[in-house]
Design an enzyme around this catalytic site. Structure first.
Site, short mmCIF file in Angstrom:
data_model
loop_
_atom_site.label_atom_id
_atom_site.label_comp_id
_atom_site.label_asym_id
_atom_site.label_seq_id
_atom_site.Cartn_x
_atom_site.Cartn_y
_atom_site.Cartn_z
N GLU A 22 54.24 31.46 46.49
CA GLU A 22 54.01 32.85 46.07
C GLU A 22 54.64 34.06 47.08
O GLU A 22 53.96 35.07 46.83
CB GLU A 22 52.40 32.94 45.92
CG GLU A 22 51.87 32.12 44.73
CD GLU A 22 50.23 32.25 44.61
OE1 GLU A 22 49.78 33.17 44.18
OE2 GLU A 22 49.93 31.23 45.27
N SER A 154 48.73 31.55 40.96
CA SER A 154 49.79 32.15 39.99
C SER A 154 50.21 31.44 38.87
O SER A 154 51.38 31.82 38.60
CB SER A 154 51.01 32.88 41.00
OG SER A 154 50.44 33.80 41.69
N TYR A 220 53.94 38.29 35.90
CA TYR A 220 54.87 39.01 36.80
C TYR A 220 55.88 39.53 36.21
O TYR A 220 56.50 40.50 36.82
CB TYR A 220 54.84 38.19 38.13
CG TYR A 220 53.64 37.52 39.00
CD1 TYR A 220 52.93 38.63 39.25
CD2 TYR A 220 53.31 36.23 38.73
CE1 TYR A 220 51.83 38.11 40.14
CE2 TYR A 220 52.17 35.98 39.60
CZ TYR A 220 51.44 36.82 40.07
OH TYR A 220 50.37 36.35 40.93
N ARG A 259 38.74 37.77 43.55
CA ARG A 259 38.70 37.75 41.99
C ARG A 259 38.21 36.56 41.47
O ARG A 259 38.83 35.43 41.99
CB ARG A 259 40.35 38.08 41.64
CG ARG A 259 40.13 38.97 40.41
CD ARG A 259 41.64 38.99 39.83
NE ARG A 259 42.29 37.83 39.40
CZ ARG A 259 43.58 37.32 39.79
NH1 ARG A 259 44.39 38.15 40.51
NH2 ARG A 259 43.87 36.24 39.38
N ASP A 261 38.44 34.28 37.94
CA ASP A 261 39.08 33.97 36.65
C ASP A 261 38.30 33.21 35.57
O ASP A 261 37.70 32.26 36.01
CB ASP A 261 40.36 33.42 36.54
CG ASP A 261 41.33 34.27 37.61
OD1 ASP A 261 41.16 35.50 37.63
OD2 ASP A 261 42.24 33.63 37.88
N GLU A 274 38.39 29.70 38.26
CA GLU A 274 38.38 29.67 39.62
C GLU A 274 38.36 31.06 40.39
O GLU A 274 38.09 31.88 39.92
CB GLU A 274 40.17 29.12 39.99
CG GLU A 274 41.25 30.25 39.50
CD GLU A 274 42.63 29.58 39.73
OE1 GLU A 274 42.65 28.56 39.96
OE2 GLU A 274 43.28 30.63 39.75
N ASN A 276 39.73 33.23 43.47
CA ASN A 276 40.85 33.80 44.04
C ASN A 276 40.48 34.55 45.41
O ASN A 276 39.88 35.49 45.24
CB ASN A 276 42.05 34.55 43.61
CG ASN A 276 42.12 33.78 42.02
OD1 ASN A 276 43.25 33.01 42.18
ND2 ASN A 276 41.65 33.79 40.92
N GLY A 280 46.53 39.26 44.12
CA GLY A 280 47.58 40.23 44.26
C GLY A 280 47.16 41.79 44.38
O GLY A 280 46.08 42.06 43.93
#
Length: 319
Positions: A22, A154, A220, A259, A261, A274, A276, A280
């Site tokens: 990443e 990602s 992205y 974050r 998800d 999951e 994070n 980003g």
């Protein structure tokens, strides 16, 4: 003197880049964070950790580190452990929270043990897998699955499979990243993400993509991915989702900011994917999008993340 005034007098190092899969996203995040902090008057040094020896931080008189490293090395407890050892405060989760959140297999096991809703799954070990087992895995998980390397972010190395041949190939691809791979029952429903800032869950974002799933390209590169924030859930649904996200965040030991998800299956049940711990942070990334809806500018967001790092108690000598 207030905490914020104290922090404003500190020399901040933004660690970014690195050598994980990443790296490119991390370079963008680090640059955006550094710009935001400089606009707020912070003294900032940007450091690409690829080939960099962290011990050099002591020669730069760094007071605090803002970690903008995504993926292996930066999000898995490694750099956190090094900074703990050196006595340098840093943003985000500690060693355990980072390592556990980064490990998809073990974080799923923790969520399951805590009674948090998450899709059925199987952990597959490269050393013990053979093609004959593929059909059994599919049968156990409903015939269609998502294959995920345990330690990538990602959506790197992820793929869908709905027959034994596809699953065997998907696992072979995933095994090139990890010796342990998560195989998760396919969730047929919308995907959401909830950003966490301290004890606060920010407004949820609903992601929509024409792709088969919200993959690296959708995240992205695509111009067709849609982000809805506010996401038009009922007030009760939004509160339930935010509460679940906070519970998942705490279950893995995550701290500070991050974050979570989540997806919603065809029965309208929430399913946590999951946590994070270093998501980003370009100015168009998901956490800044949610922060903006909550009334926080990008500059206020990065400043708040630094404040939270000063407030956290990791039990180390630098707190």
């Amino acid at each position: 003197m207030s905490k914020l005034t104290d922090i404003k007098n500190e020399h901040i190092a933004v660690l970014y880049g690195g050598d994980s899969a990443e790296r490119e996203v991390s370079l963008l995040s680090g640059k955006a964070i550094a710009k935001g902090l400089k606009r707020e008057g912070f003294k900032v040094t940007l450091i690409d950790t690829k080939g960099y020896c962290l011990s050099q931080l002591s020669q730069l008189n760094i007071d605090r580190v803002f970690i903008a490293l995504h993926g292996r090395g930066g999000e898995d407890g490694c750099v956190q452990g090094a900074l703990e050892y050196m006595g340098i405060p840093y943003t985000g989760s500690g060693v355990l929270g980072s390592a556990l959140s980064m490990d998809k297999n073990r974080s799923k096991q923790v969520m399951q043990a805590c009674g948090l809703p998450t899709a059925p799954f199987v952990v597959v070990d490269k050393a013990h897998f053979n093609e004959a087992k593929a059909s059994n895995i599919l049968a156990k998980l409903g015939g269609k699955v998502m294959v995920k390397p345990a330690h990538e972010g990602s959506s790197i190395g992820m793929s869908m499979a709905n027959d034994a041949t596809q699953l065997t190939k998907a696992l072979a691809d995933a095994f090139s990243y990890d010796a342990e791979v998560l195989v998760e029952a396919w969730i047929n429903g919308p995907e959401y993400t909830v950003s966490i800032l301290g004890e606060q869950a920010l407004p949820a974002i609903h992601m929509e993509t024409p792709n088969a799933f919200y993959d690296y390209q959708a995240k992205y590169q695509s111009t067709s991915t849609l982000y809805h924030c506010p996401c038009h859930l009922s007030e009760q649904d939004e509160q339930t989702l935010q509460s679940l996200a906070l519970q998942a965040f705490k279950a893995t030991g995550a701290q500070g900011w991050g974050r979570v998800d989540v997806m919603r299956n065809e029965n309208n049940d929430w399913q946590i994917l999951e946590v994070n711990t270093v998501p980003g942070m370009t100015e168009t990334s998901l956490v800044p999008k949610a922060a903006k809806v909550a009334g926080l500018s990008f500059e206020q967001l990065v400043t708040r993340i630094l404040e939270l790092s000063a407030e956290k108690d990791t039990g180390s000598s630098h707190d």
